[in-house]
Write an enzyme that holds these catalytic residues in place. Structure first.
Site, PDB file in Angstrom:
ATOM      1  N   ASN A  21     -12.851  -3.222   2.156  1.00  6.75           N
ATOM      2  CA  ASN A  21     -13.786  -2.109   2.206  1.00  6.75           C
ATOM      3  C   ASN A  21     -14.710  -2.179   0.992  1.00  6.75           C
ATOM      4  O   ASN A  21     -14.299  -2.592  -0.089  1.00  6.75           O
ATOM      5  CB  ASN A  21     -13.026  -0.783   2.223  1.00  6.75           C
ATOM      6  CG  ASN A  21     -12.203  -0.606   3.485  1.00  6.75           C
ATOM      7  OD1 ASN A  21     -12.629  -1.016   4.560  1.00  6.75           O
ATOM      8  ND2 ASN A  21     -11.023  -0.016   3.365  1.00  6.75           N
ATOM      9  N   GLN A  76     -14.705   2.643   0.691  1.00  3.17           N
ATOM     10  CA  GLN A  76     -13.848   2.168  -0.402  1.00  3.17           C
ATOM     11  C   GLN A  76     -13.480   3.357  -1.277  1.00  3.17           C
ATOM     12  O   GLN A  76     -14.357   4.131  -1.676  1.00  3.17           O
ATOM     13  CB  GLN A  76     -14.602   1.112  -1.227  1.00  3.17           C
ATOM     14  CG  GLN A  76     -13.779   0.541  -2.366  1.00  3.17           C
ATOM     15  CD  GLN A  76     -14.562  -0.485  -3.189  1.00  3.17           C
ATOM     16  OE1 GLN A  76     -15.750  -0.707  -2.950  1.00  3.17           O
ATOM     17  NE2 GLN A  76     -13.912  -1.086  -4.158  1.00  3.17           N
ATOM     18  N   ASP A 129       0.848  -1.186   0.000  1.00  2.00           N
ATOM     19  CA  ASP A 129       0.000   0.000   0.000  1.00  2.00           C
ATOM     20  C   ASP A 129       0.889   1.244   0.000  1.00  2.00           C
ATOM     21  O   ASP A 129       1.897   1.303   0.707  1.00  2.00           O
ATOM     22  CB  ASP A 129      -0.928   0.004   1.217  1.00  2.00           C
ATOM     23  CG  ASP A 129      -2.075   0.979   1.070  1.00  2.00           C
ATOM     24  OD1 ASP A 129      -3.227   0.523   0.939  1.00  2.00           O
ATOM     25  OD2 ASP A 129      -1.830   2.208   1.064  1.00  2.00           O
ATOM     26  N   ILE A 130       0.484   2.246  -0.779  1.00  2.24           N
ATOM     27  CA  ILE A 130       1.291   3.465  -0.896  1.00  2.24           C
ATOM     28  C   ILE A 130       1.262   4.274   0.408  1.00  2.24           C
ATOM     29  O   ILE A 130       2.143   5.103   0.645  1.00  2.24           O
ATOM     30  CB  ILE A 130       0.784   4.316  -2.095  1.00  2.24           C
ATOM     31  CG1 ILE A 130       1.870   5.244  -2.590  1.00  2.24           C
ATOM     32  CG2 ILE A 130      -0.485   5.077  -1.750  1.00  2.24           C
ATOM     33  CD1 ILE A 130       1.574   5.852  -3.951  1.00  2.24           C
ATOM     34  N   HIS A 165     -10.150  -5.227  -3.600  1.00  4.81           N
ATOM     35  CA  HIS A 165      -8.820  -5.470  -3.038  1.00  4.81           C
ATOM     36  C   HIS A 165      -8.976  -5.850  -1.580  1.00  4.81           C
ATOM     37  O   HIS A 165      -9.882  -5.366  -0.893  1.00  4.81           O
ATOM     38  CB  HIS A 165      -7.919  -4.238  -3.170  1.00  4.81           C
ATOM     39  CG  HIS A 165      -8.534  -2.959  -2.691  1.00  4.81           C
ATOM     40  ND1 HIS A 165      -9.424  -2.241  -3.454  1.00  4.81           N
ATOM     41  CD2 HIS A 165      -8.403  -2.277  -1.525  1.00  4.81           C
ATOM     42  CE1 HIS A 165      -9.809  -1.162  -2.778  1.00  4.81           C
ATOM     43  NE2 HIS A 165      -9.213  -1.173  -1.595  1.00  4.81           N
ATOM     44  N   HIS A 195      -7.051  -5.573   1.952  1.00  5.92           N
ATOM     45  CA  HIS A 195      -5.934  -5.016   2.716  1.00  5.92           C
ATOM     46  C   HIS A 195      -5.436  -6.111   3.654  1.00  5.92           C
ATOM     47  O   HIS A 195      -6.240  -6.782   4.321  1.00  5.92           O
ATOM     48  CB  HIS A 195      -6.396  -3.856   3.608  1.00  5.92           C
ATOM     49  CG  HIS A 195      -6.821  -2.621   2.890  1.00  5.92           C
ATOM     50  ND1 HIS A 195      -6.006  -1.526   2.762  1.00  5.92           N
ATOM     51  CD2 HIS A 195      -7.986  -2.294   2.282  1.00  5.92           C
ATOM     52  CE1 HIS A 195      -6.647  -0.564   2.119  1.00  5.92           C
ATOM     53  NE2 HIS A 195      -7.856  -1.005   1.820  1.00  5.92           N
TER      54      HIS A 195
HETATM   55  P1  5GP Z   1      -9.704   1.534   0.004  1.00 11.30           P
HETATM   56  O1  5GP Z   1      -9.903   2.807   0.758  1.00 11.30           O
HETATM   57  O2  5GP Z   1     -10.324   1.589  -1.380  1.00 11.30           O
HETATM   58  O3  5GP Z   1     -10.120   0.306   0.761  1.00 11.30           O
HETATM   59  O4  5GP Z   1      -8.157   1.368  -0.153  1.00 11.30           O
HETATM   60  C1  5GP Z   1      -7.418   1.824  -1.231  1.00 11.30           C
HETATM   61  C2  5GP Z   1      -5.971   1.759  -0.824  1.00 11.30           C
HETATM   62  O5  5GP Z   1      -5.192   1.899  -1.988  1.00 11.30           O
HETATM   63  C3  5GP Z   1      -5.531   2.846   0.146  1.00 11.30           C
HETATM   64  O6  5GP Z   1      -5.012   2.253   1.329  1.00 11.30           O
HETATM   65  C4  5GP Z   1      -4.466   3.618  -0.615  1.00 11.30           C
HETATM   66  O7  5GP Z   1      -3.389   4.016   0.199  1.00 11.30           O
HETATM   67  C5  5GP Z   1      -4.039   2.643  -1.687  1.00 11.30           C
HETATM   68  N1  5GP Z   1      -3.636   3.248  -2.936  1.00 11.30           N
HETATM   69  C6  5GP Z   1      -4.305   4.200  -3.637  1.00 11.30           C
HETATM   70  N2  5GP Z   1      -3.631   4.520  -4.754  1.00 11.30           N
HETATM   71  C7  5GP Z   1      -2.531   3.752  -4.758  1.00 11.30           C
HETATM   72  C8  5GP Z   1      -1.419   3.640  -5.675  1.00 11.30           C
HETATM   73  O8  5GP Z   1      -1.333   4.304  -6.705  1.00 11.30           O
HETATM   74  N3  5GP Z   1      -0.455   2.741  -5.350  1.00 11.30           N
HETATM   75  C9  5GP Z   1      -0.514   1.983  -4.218  1.00 11.30           C
HETATM   76  N4  5GP Z   1       0.495   1.128  -4.008  1.00 11.30           N
HETATM   77  N5  5GP Z   1      -1.546   2.058  -3.340  1.00 11.30           N
HETATM   78  C10 5GP Z   1      -2.520   2.942  -3.617  1.00 11.30           C
END
Ligand code: 5GP
Ligand code: ZN
Length: 114
Positions: free
Chosen positions: A87, A94, A30-31, A100, A102
């Site tokens: 999420n 989300q 995760d970034i 995805h 986590h």
């Molecule tokens: P969500 O909030 O949709 O469950 O999680 C999305 C996750 O993707 C977040 O934790 C966010 O930090 C990660 N994320 C978003 N854009 C990127 C990206 O370009 N590269 C990486 N490695 N992670 C990302």
């Protein structure tokens, strides 16, 4: 899907810190890590969220979950475990509309979520 950031990551069109890849799955850090270990596992197939899955996706979802635990175990977290989070849509907060999981580990994670 053409404008999906995670489809682009899985295809290597956007750089990521890859930790695993096969024909169906892609895993990467995760970034914005929220724990010492925090990576995402995604199917290469575009599925927007878990509400969009059907029984046809059962095998894929099973492999996704199993790969998530195997990769967490490889990172030294087998004994203490961690957190596996999917999420979903607005109430689940989300932010990336490509399913995805986590995977977090390496510290005690509080519960319940806020
Ligand atoms: P969500 O909030 O949709 O469950 O999680 C999305 C996750 O993707 C977040 O934790 C966010 O930090 C990660 N994320 C978003 N854009 C990127 C990206 O370009 N590269 C990486 N490695 N992670 C990302
Ligand atoms: Zn996608």
């Amino acid at each position: 899907m053409a404008d999906c950031i995670f489809c682009k990551i899985a295809a290597g069109k956007i750089p990521s810190k890859k930790i695993y890849e096969d024909d169906e799955l892609y895993a990467f850090h995760d970034i914005s890590p929220q724990a010492p270990v925090h990576f995402l596992v995604i199917p290469k197939k575009h599925i927007s969220n878990i509400m969009e899955t059907s029984s046809e996706d059962s095998a894929l979802l099973g492999r996704l979950l199993h790969k998530a635990q195997a990769l967490l175990s490889e990172r030294g977290c087998a004994e203490k475990g961690g957190r596996f989070v999917i999420n979903c849509k607005s109430d689940g907060m989300q932010t990336v509309e490509h399913i995805h999981i986590h995977v977090l580990g390496g510290r005690v994670l509080s519960w319940p979520p806020g």
